[in-house]
Every structure is written in structure tokens, then in C-alpha cells.
Design a protein around this motif. Structure first.
Motif, PDB file in Angstrom:
ATOM      1  N   GLY A  82       0.761  -1.245   0.000  1.00 40.87           N
ATOM      2  CA  GLY A  82       0.000   0.000   0.000  1.00 40.87           C
ATOM      3  C   GLY A  82       0.791   1.294   0.000  1.00 40.87           C
ATOM      4  N   ARG A  83       2.134   1.219  -0.084  1.00 40.95           N
ATOM      5  CA  ARG A  83       2.918   2.460  -0.154  1.00 40.95           C
ATOM      6  C   ARG A  83       2.828   3.043  -1.561  1.00 40.95           C
ATOM      7  N   LYS A  84       2.700   4.371  -1.646  1.00 40.76           N
ATOM      8  CA  LYS A  84       2.653   5.044  -2.947  1.00 40.76           C
ATOM      9  C   LYS A  84       4.080   5.426  -3.329  1.00 40.76           C
ATOM     10  N   MET A  85       4.495   5.002  -4.523  1.00 42.35           N
ATOM     11  CA  MET A  85       5.869   5.214  -4.976  1.00 42.35           C
ATOM     12  C   MET A  85       5.882   5.713  -6.416  1.00 42.35           C
ATOM     13  N   LYS A  86       7.050   6.200  -6.847  1.00 46.44           N
ATOM     14  CA  LYS A  86       7.302   6.532  -8.248  1.00 46.44           C
ATOM     15  C   LYS A  86       8.460   5.651  -8.686  1.00 46.44           C
ATOM     16  N   SER A  87       8.316   5.015  -9.846  1.00 43.22           N
ATOM     17  CA  SER A  87       9.365   4.132 -10.341  1.00 43.22           C
ATOM     18  C   SER A  87       9.765   4.483 -11.757  1.00 43.22           C
ATOM     19  N   THR A  88      11.019   4.213 -12.050  1.00 35.58           N
ATOM     20  CA  THR A  88      11.544   4.284 -13.405  1.00 35.58           C
ATOM     21  C   THR A  88      12.318   3.000 -13.653  1.00 35.58           C
ATOM     22  N   PHE A  89      12.043   2.353 -14.779  1.00 33.73           N
ATOM     23  CA  PHE A  89      12.755   1.140 -15.172  1.00 33.73           C
ATOM     24  C   PHE A  89      13.757   1.490 -16.264  1.00 33.73           C
ATOM     25  N   SER A  90      14.921   0.853 -16.211  1.00 36.80           N
ATOM     26  CA  SER A  90      15.937   1.023 -17.242  1.00 36.80           C
ATOM     27  C   SER A  90      16.626  -0.321 -17.459  1.00 36.80           C
ATOM     28  N   LYS A 101      11.143   5.453  -5.978  1.00 34.00           N
ATOM     29  CA  LYS A 101      11.306   6.646  -5.145  1.00 34.00           C
ATOM     30  C   LYS A 101      10.075   6.847  -4.270  1.00 34.00           C
ATOM     31  N   HIS A 102      10.326   7.180  -3.016  1.00 29.45           N
ATOM     32  CA  HIS A 102       9.221   7.418  -2.088  1.00 29.45           C
ATOM     33  C   HIS A 102       8.484   8.718  -2.428  1.00 29.45           C
ATOM     34  N   THR A 103       7.211   8.770  -2.078  1.00 31.59           N
ATOM     35  CA  THR A 103       6.417   9.991  -2.257  1.00 31.59           C
ATOM     36  C   THR A 103       6.018  10.574  -0.902  1.00 31.59           C
ATOM     37  N   LYS A 104       6.159   9.771   0.169  1.00 32.53           N
ATOM     38  CA  LYS A 104       5.898  10.241   1.532  1.00 32.53           C
ATOM     39  C   LYS A 104       7.203  10.207   2.310  1.00 32.53           C
ATOM     40  N   SER A 105       7.387  11.180   3.200  1.00 33.11           N
ATOM     41  CA  SER A 105       8.671  11.325   3.889  1.00 33.11           C
ATOM     42  C   SER A 105       9.045  10.122   4.759  1.00 33.11           C
ATOM     43  N   ASP A 106       8.065   9.341   5.233  1.00 29.01           N
ATOM     44  CA  ASP A 106       8.419   8.205   6.089  1.00 29.01           C
ATOM     45  C   ASP A 106       8.686   6.922   5.297  1.00 29.01           C
ATOM     46  N   ASP A 107       8.559   6.971   3.980  1.00 29.26           N
ATOM     47  CA  ASP A 107       8.912   5.827   3.142  1.00 29.26           C
ATOM     48  C   ASP A 107      10.355   5.974   2.664  1.00 29.26           C
ATOM     49  N   LYS A 108      10.884   4.919   2.038  1.00 24.18           N
ATOM     50  CA  LYS A 108      12.284   4.927   1.608  1.00 24.18           C
ATOM     51  C   LYS A 108      12.395   4.525   0.142  1.00 24.18           C
TER      52      LYS A 108
END
Length: 139
Positions: A82-90, A101-108
């Protein structure tokens, strides 16, 4: 160096082994209940590739999630827990690399490298210096 062959990923894969996954999930700030469930669930992965467009379907008794992405384009998604993230694949050295990449400060942030070695799909995961490995075999 061999050229990247996306077709090696195509098909279904079944989780066969996991190393240090709980420590990785803890570093990524995944909650206790979700970590406990993740340790016991035998998940499967399916890859569908159409040119630059990929679909990765993760299935378990807990939840099914689908990531659809184009190589090199950032997108938002929700992790299985359930964590909201941003991803890039290469593509890097014959590996499918996901920078999450995290979108909330308490995520990593995390880095996941997926590659096929003989008949195994290997995922090397890293978050906050904690490394884990997941190995899948063809289903």
C-alpha cells in the motif's frame, strides 16, 4: 557484452528462495503485519513484453498487483503493502533495473535489479544499504 533480451523474462515464474527479505522490507518501512505475510507467501510473477512496454503481474494468495510501464518513463504506483511510490525502469548490464522513489517522507527509496540467469529469475533488492535476494524458477 550480450545485448539485452527482454524475451528471456517473458512467461511465468514461481518464487523458490528468498534471502534477507524481512530485513529489506523493514528497511523500506513496511509494517510488521505485511512483513510477516510477505515471508510466508509464495508469490508468482508473470512478464508480458511488447516492444518498450512491459507488464509485470505479481500474484499471491494475499493480493495480485500489475505494474505496466515503458522503459525510461517514470510512473506512480502502489506497492503490494500500500505504499505510494514513483518508479523508473531502465536496462543496465543485461538487467532490468527499477529505481523506486518514495512519495511520503516516512517511506524509503529502493533499487531492484531483475535478471535471468539460466532458468532462474533473480531479483536483487536494496534499501538503505540493506540487501536482499529473491530467486524465481520458471513455472
Amino acid at each position: 557484452m550480450a545485448t539485452f533480451d527482454a524475451q528471456k523474462f517473458v512467461g511465468k515464474w514461481q518464487l523458490s528462495e528468498s534471502e534477507n527479505f524481512d530485513a529489506y522490507l523493514k528497511a523500506a518501512n513496511v509494517g510488521f503485519l505485511a512483513r510477516t505475510a510477505a515471508k510466508t507467501i509464495k508469490s508468482s510473477l508473470e512478464f508480458i513484453v511488447d516492444g518498450n512496454h512491459w507488464k509485470m503481474i505479481s500474484t499471491s494468495t494475499f493480493k495480485t498487483t500489475t505494474l505496466e510501464f515503458d522503459i525510461g518513463q517514470e510512473f506512480e504506483h502502489e506497492t503490494i503493502d500500500g505504499r505510494k511510490m514513483k518508479s523508473t525502469f531502465s536496462i543496465d548490464n543485461n538487467k532490468l533495473v527499477q529505481l523506486e522513489k518514495h512519495t511520503k517522507s516516512d517511506d524509503k527509496d529502493s533499487r531492484l535489479e531483475r535478471y535471468v540467469d539460466d532458468d532462474k529469475l533473480i531479483i536483487d533488492l536494496e534499501c538503505d544499504g540493506i540487501k536482499a535476494k529473491r530467486v524465481y524458477t520458471r513455472a
